[in-house]
Motif scaffolding. Structure first.
Motif, mmCIF file in Angstrom:
data_model
loop_
_atom_site.group_PDB
_atom_site.id
_atom_site.type_symbol
_atom_site.label_atom_id
_atom_site.label_comp_id
_atom_site.label_asym_id
_atom_site.label_seq_id
_atom_site.Cartn_x
_atom_site.Cartn_y
_atom_site.Cartn_z
ATOM 1 N N LEU A 41 11.877 -0.747 8.821
ATOM 2 C CA LEU A 41 12.414 0.260 7.914
ATOM 3 C C LEU A 41 11.542 0.460 6.681
ATOM 4 C CD1 LEU A 41 16.173 -0.775 8.100
ATOM 5 C CD2 LEU A 41 15.158 1.326 9.023
ATOM 6 N N MET A 42 10.632 -0.475 6.409
ATOM 7 C CA MET A 42 9.836 -0.399 5.178
ATOM 8 C C MET A 42 8.371 -0.028 5.385
ATOM 9 S SD MET A 42 11.466 -3.438 2.767
ATOM 10 C CE MET A 42 10.387 -4.676 3.401
ATOM 11 N N GLN A 99 18.250 -3.026 3.535
ATOM 12 C CA GLN A 99 19.415 -3.876 3.753
ATOM 13 C C GLN A 99 20.698 -3.047 3.806
ATOM 14 O OE1 GLN A 99 19.218 -7.238 4.460
ATOM 15 N NE2 GLN A 99 21.313 -6.850 5.086
ATOM 16 N N ALA A 100 20.813 -2.034 2.951
ATOM 17 C CA ALA A 100 21.999 -1.171 2.957
ATOM 18 C C ALA A 100 22.108 -0.441 4.298
ATOM 19 C CB ALA A 100 21.937 -0.171 1.805
ATOM 20 N N ARG A 132 9.506 -2.517 -4.717
ATOM 21 C CA ARG A 132 9.679 -3.310 -3.498
ATOM 22 C C ARG A 132 11.125 -3.799 -3.372
ATOM 23 N NH1 ARG A 132 6.394 -5.973 0.241
ATOM 24 N NH2 ARG A 132 7.609 -7.507 1.379
ATOM 25 N N THR A 133 11.697 -4.260 -4.460
ATOM 26 C CA THR A 133 13.093 -4.699 -4.440
ATOM 27 C C THR A 133 14.008 -3.546 -4.035
ATOM 28 O OG1 THR A 133 12.649 -6.370 -6.124
ATOM 29 C CG2 THR A 133 14.948 -5.700 -5.849
ATOM 30 N N VAL A 138 0.847 -1.203 0.000
ATOM 31 C CA VAL A 138 0.000 0.000 0.000
ATOM 32 C C VAL A 138 0.877 1.246 0.000
ATOM 33 C CG1 VAL A 138 -1.691 1.316 1.354
ATOM 34 C CG2 VAL A 138 -2.002 -1.148 1.008
ATOM 35 N N ARG A 139 1.932 1.243 0.799
ATOM 36 C CA ARG A 139 2.840 2.393 0.817
ATOM 37 C C ARG A 139 3.490 2.601 -0.551
ATOM 38 N NH1 ARG A 139 8.493 1.863 2.544
ATOM 39 N NH2 ARG A 139 8.994 2.822 0.597
ATOM 40 N N LEU A 140 3.949 1.519 -1.163
ATOM 41 C CA LEU A 140 4.601 1.635 -2.467
ATOM 42 C C LEU A 140 3.617 2.078 -3.553
ATOM 43 C CD1 LEU A 140 6.920 -1.510 -2.375
ATOM 44 C CD2 LEU A 140 7.587 0.898 -2.121
#
Length: 191
Positions: free
Chosen positions: A152-153, A128-129, A120-121, A57-59
């Motif tokens: 974080l997402m 991850q970074a 998403r990727t 939903v955020r994306l």
């Protein structure tokens, strides 16, 4: 004895007695569950469909705002019909979240779904970074990297992730970051 000899003798006596005294063991409290890194790994895994929907939903909101995805009228109506019930649903169960996430992707064209998958990727790579550069510590047990990654997402961070572990939780039905994201997405779909 002269003064330096007495000082040396006293120092050796003190050091000798310090070594001879066994160390005192202070009992450490057991790690608490439900906080920070000790959050139950299985509970996080069970909540993943809900967390994945929060990310989707955020994306979608971000992609529509930047006009990287421009659904046609039919797709806008379908997305609106799928998302609007989230505003009043008493709970967002993982099985319902998984079905809704799948339906949202199906409402998009293949190229739009690919754009969403790439977004998403990219979000996962950014998380991850950040995790690769950060040092994490928890007072209550081992670090739960899945909790941190989703924190974080998803809008609302780790607090939202922890609340998603509750059985009767719907982040869209109460005021907060996720409700704002959904409201903005619904407004974009109407416009």
């Amino acid at each position: 004895m002269n003064r330096p000899t007495v000082c040396l003798w006293l120092a050796l006596m003190l050091l000798g007695s310090a070594v001879a005294v066994p160390p005192v063991r202070v009992p450490q409290p057991a790690p608490r569950m439900g906080q920070g890194g000790a959050t139950n790994v299985r509970a996080i895994q069970d909540a993943r469909p809900t967390l994945d929907l929060l990310v989707t939903v955020r994306l979608l909101s971000d992609l529509l705002t930047r006009q990287e995805i421009t659904p046609d009228g039919q797709a806008r109506r379908e997305l609106d019909l799928l998302l609007r019930p989230l505003l009043t649903a008493p709970a967002l169960r993982p099985t319902d979240a998984a079905a809704l996430d799948t339906a949202l992707r199906a409402a998009l064209t293949p190229s739009q779904a690919l754009t969403l998958a790439r977004a998403r990727t990219a979000a996962q790579a950014r998380a991850q970074a950040f995790m690769d550069r950060a040092r994490f510590a928890a007072l209550d047990g081992p670090i739960n990297l899945t909790l941190i990654r989703y924190g974080l997402m998803v809008p609302g961070g780790q607090d939202t992730v922890k609340l998603a572990l509750e059985p009767n939780f719907n982040p869209y039905a109460q005021a907060g970051d996720n409700a704002e994201v959904l409201g903005g997405l619904l407004a974009l779909l109407k416009g």
